[in-house]
Write an enzyme that holds these catalytic residues in place. Structure first.
Site, PDB file in Angstrom:
ATOM      1  N   GLU A  25       0.810  -1.226   0.000  1.00 60.07           N
ATOM      2  CA  GLU A  25       0.000   0.000   0.000  1.00 60.07           C
ATOM      3  C   GLU A  25       0.844   1.277   0.000  1.00 60.07           C
ATOM      4  O   GLU A  25       0.556   2.209   0.742  1.00 60.07           O
ATOM      5  CB  GLU A  25      -0.924   0.007   1.233  1.00 60.07           C
ATOM      6  CG  GLU A  25      -1.909  -1.132   1.219  1.00 60.07           C
ATOM      7  CD  GLU A  25      -2.756  -1.221   2.494  1.00 60.07           C
ATOM      8  OE1 GLU A  25      -3.958  -1.468   2.371  1.00 60.07           O
ATOM      9  OE2 GLU A  25      -2.209  -1.043   3.592  1.00 60.07           O
TER      10      GLU A  25
HETATM   11  C1  TNX Z   1      -4.270  -4.048   4.694  1.00 59.09           C
HETATM   12  S1  TNX Z   1      -2.496  -6.375   4.516  1.00 59.09           S
HETATM   13  C2  TNX Z   1      -3.001  -3.815   5.184  1.00 59.09           C
HETATM   14  C3  TNX Z   1      -2.817  -3.466   6.600  1.00 59.09           C
HETATM   15  C4  TNX Z   1      -4.123  -3.320   7.298  1.00 59.09           C
HETATM   16  C5  TNX Z   1      -5.059  -4.419   6.874  1.00 59.09           C
HETATM   17  C6  TNX Z   1      -6.341  -4.445   7.598  1.00 59.09           C
HETATM   18  C7  TNX Z   1      -1.519  -5.331   4.218  1.00 59.09           C
HETATM   19  C8  TNX Z   1      -0.298  -5.794   3.635  1.00 59.09           C
HETATM   20  N1  TNX Z   1      -1.864  -4.060   4.477  1.00 59.09           N
HETATM   21  O1  TNX Z   1      -2.054  -2.299   6.710  1.00 59.09           O
HETATM   22  O2  TNX Z   1      -3.903  -3.382   8.662  1.00 59.09           O
HETATM   23  O3  TNX Z   1      -5.306  -4.293   5.503  1.00 59.09           O
HETATM   24  O4  TNX Z   1      -7.092  -5.573   7.285  1.00 59.09           O
END
Ligand code: TNX
Length: 524
Positions: free
Chosen positions: A334
């Site tokens: 992300e």
């Molecule tokens: C996505 S999973 C994220 C996390 C969040 C999560 C919540 C991932 C690699 N990144 O930063 O905590 O969703 O479900």
């Protein structure tokens, strides 16, 4: 008189038959409630009796075997009150005992497998490596009545069904992840989870040690990371961090349970806690405020500044020195605040830095947009197309698909804790999938294993975390260990129901799903 005598004879006969039946009651080892389900079970229909005469013998000459024997004794003694002692021996012990030994003859068992042979006279456990013995003693625990997991003395008898179990894992990486960044969890909470993982033969524990809301591991060369960056958490609580000594203690505790710690420092995004601690890490030289919300994707390291790489190198160097396991996790997810043309060279460079410190790289599936180094593993969580890119580069994939394996997904719309951006994951949905067939491009030979992550935006205490982790973690443990053709929900849910009593005896605050025929009345 005659009538009285006849009655006496008759009732004695009935009593003898009833007693006889209990004493030689046929057992069926293949119907015991072991999770994960073993690869092969051949029942012989009798019982081994654990009594106050029973001891645990280990093959002499190995401190490690003694430690495994002691782990078993420590787990069985509180509830049974039998005072099992751990002793060493050069030969097979006398009848009535448990015996743990290594043998290199049986190569099929691999590094983690074991063979458990139970007769009415003895319990014999062999493995090629200590890890196999450690997994085998978890099976022994699970073959005893559920109340064996109580901390207080319980009434016996303590019988184990006889037969032979040969067992070894399908995948070499079977893990869980705990996000200690969004909410901090104490060393005790972490150790507690490690023991729970060990009971289900999991062997990898990923700690998400940094994120926008908190930096949770002491880095001596950059002390503000924890002094400032560790000082809060989601919701504005006081946060916290592990000193290097505490982290080393966690690593050792896990190692003693044949679990490898995988530490993660998430970058270049999910990094606000570090940016708030050191102004020089920001492109504009200004430190942002600490962050206590739950948005994602707004922060980025300044990929164009050399100090950024000095910072990362110091962090990786200190973390690598504290981590005996082979992997360092670099996050990489992300990174919406990092331009793709900056992201790709950044991930390439950071991979080299990890390798230079003697470790292999793990990263979330987005890292497959860069050029993966040999041995880098991509953790599939969201985009199958990223995981497919990793496979196309010859990399292995760790399976954590959010829609099936995220422990922070709510069970259903009534769940108190958790999120649902990837959907609801009831206990059956969490269990009913196969890593090797989930995505057409990801085949069994591309997969190292499975990991179930608990993100902690919505949970801040051990019982809250447990409510999301249990009972789903047991299903993920079975997916990682048991061959797909032996897995079946209708069979699993019966075994899981029995583990309700076990979890209750261990004080685990599990979610009592309506889909499971729980039988927890007599656990305590
Ligand atoms: C996505 S999973 C994220 C996390 C969040 C999560 C919540 C991932 C690699 N990144 O930063 O905590 O969703 O479900």
């Amino acid at each position: 008189m005659r009538l009285r005598f006849k009655n006496y004879v008759l009732s004695s006969l009935i009593l003898a038959t009833v007693l006889g039946q209990t004493a030689c009651k046929k057992t069926d080892l293949s119907k015991e409630n072991v999770i994960p389900k073993p690869v092969s079970v051949v029942p012989t229909g009798e019982n081994f009796d654990l009594t106050d005469q029973t001891d645990i013998y280990v093959q002499q000459g190995s401190a490690e075997l003694l430690q495994i024997g002691q782990y078993l004794a420590d787990k069985l003694n509180p509830a049974t009150g039998l005072g099992l002692d751990v002793k060493t021996t050069a030969d097979t012990p006398a009848s009535g005992n448990i015996y743990l030994a290594l043998s290199d003859k049986d190569t099929q068992l691999g590094d983690e497998g074991y063979e458990l042979t139970i007769t009415d006279k003895s319990v014999n456990l062999i493995a090629t490596k200590p890890a196999g013995l450690f997994h085998g003693i978890q099976t022994i625990r699970q073959l005893l009545p559920a109340k064996v997991e109580n901390h207080m003395p319980q009434k016996g008898p303590w019988k184990i069904a006889t037969g032979t179990i040969r067992d070894y894992p399908t995948y070499s990486y079977r893990g869980a992840m705990l996000d200690v960044a969004r909410h901090f969890f104490s060393v005790d909470d972490v150790k507690n989870l490690i023991d729970q993982m060990a009971y289900y033969k999991l062997n990898m524990f990923h700690l998400h040690l940094s994120d926008d809301q908190g930096w949770r591991i002491e880095i001596k060369s950059w002390p503000n990371l924890t002094a400032r960056g560790g000082s809060t958490e989601v919701g504005g609580g006081e946060g916290g961090f592990y000193t290097q000594k505490q982290y080393a203690d966690i690593v050792k505790y896990a190692q003693d349970r044949y679990i490898t710690i995988v530490p993660e420092i998430d970058m270049p995004g999910h990094i606000n806690a570090a940016l708030a601690s050191y102004p020089e890490l920001n492109c504009d030289g200004k430190a942002p405020e600490l962050y206590t919300g739950i948005e994602v994707g707004f922060s980025s390291l300044c990929t164009g500044k050399e100090v950024t790489y000095k910072f990362i190198d110091d962090v990786i160097r200190e973390l690598a020195a504290l981590t005996p396991g082979p992997y360092l996790h670099i996050g990489g997810d992300e990174s919406h605040a990092t331009k793709i043309e900056d992201y790709i060279p950044f991930i390439n460079r950071v991979q080299d830095m990890v390798i230079a410190h003697g470790k292999k790289v793990l990263g979330w599936d987005e890292i497959a947009l860069s050029t993966l180094k040999p041995n880098t593993i991509a953790q599939y969580w969201a985009k199958a197309e990223n995981a497919t890119k990793a496979v196309a580069q010859g990399a292995k994939v760790l399976m954590s698909p959010a829609k099936n394996a995220y422990l922070d997904m709510q069970y259903d719309s009534t769940s108190t804790y958790g999120l649902h951006w990837a959907g609801y994951v009831e206990v059956d949905k969490g269990y009913n999938w196969d890593p090797a067939t989930l995505e057409p491009e990801i085949k069994k030979e591309n997969i190292v294993g499975i990991e179930a992550p608990l993100w902690s935006e919505t949970v801040s205490s051990r019982p809250e975390a447990e409510y999301l982790i249990f009972p789903r973690l047991l299903g993920y443990a079975e997916i990682g260990w048991t061959p797909a053709e032996l897995r079946n929900w209708d069979n699993y849910k019966i075994r899981l129901a029995n583990h309700g009593e076990r979890m209750k005896a261990m004080d685990i605050n599990f979610y009592p799903s309506r889909l499971v025929p729980w039988n927890t009345n007599n656990a305590k």
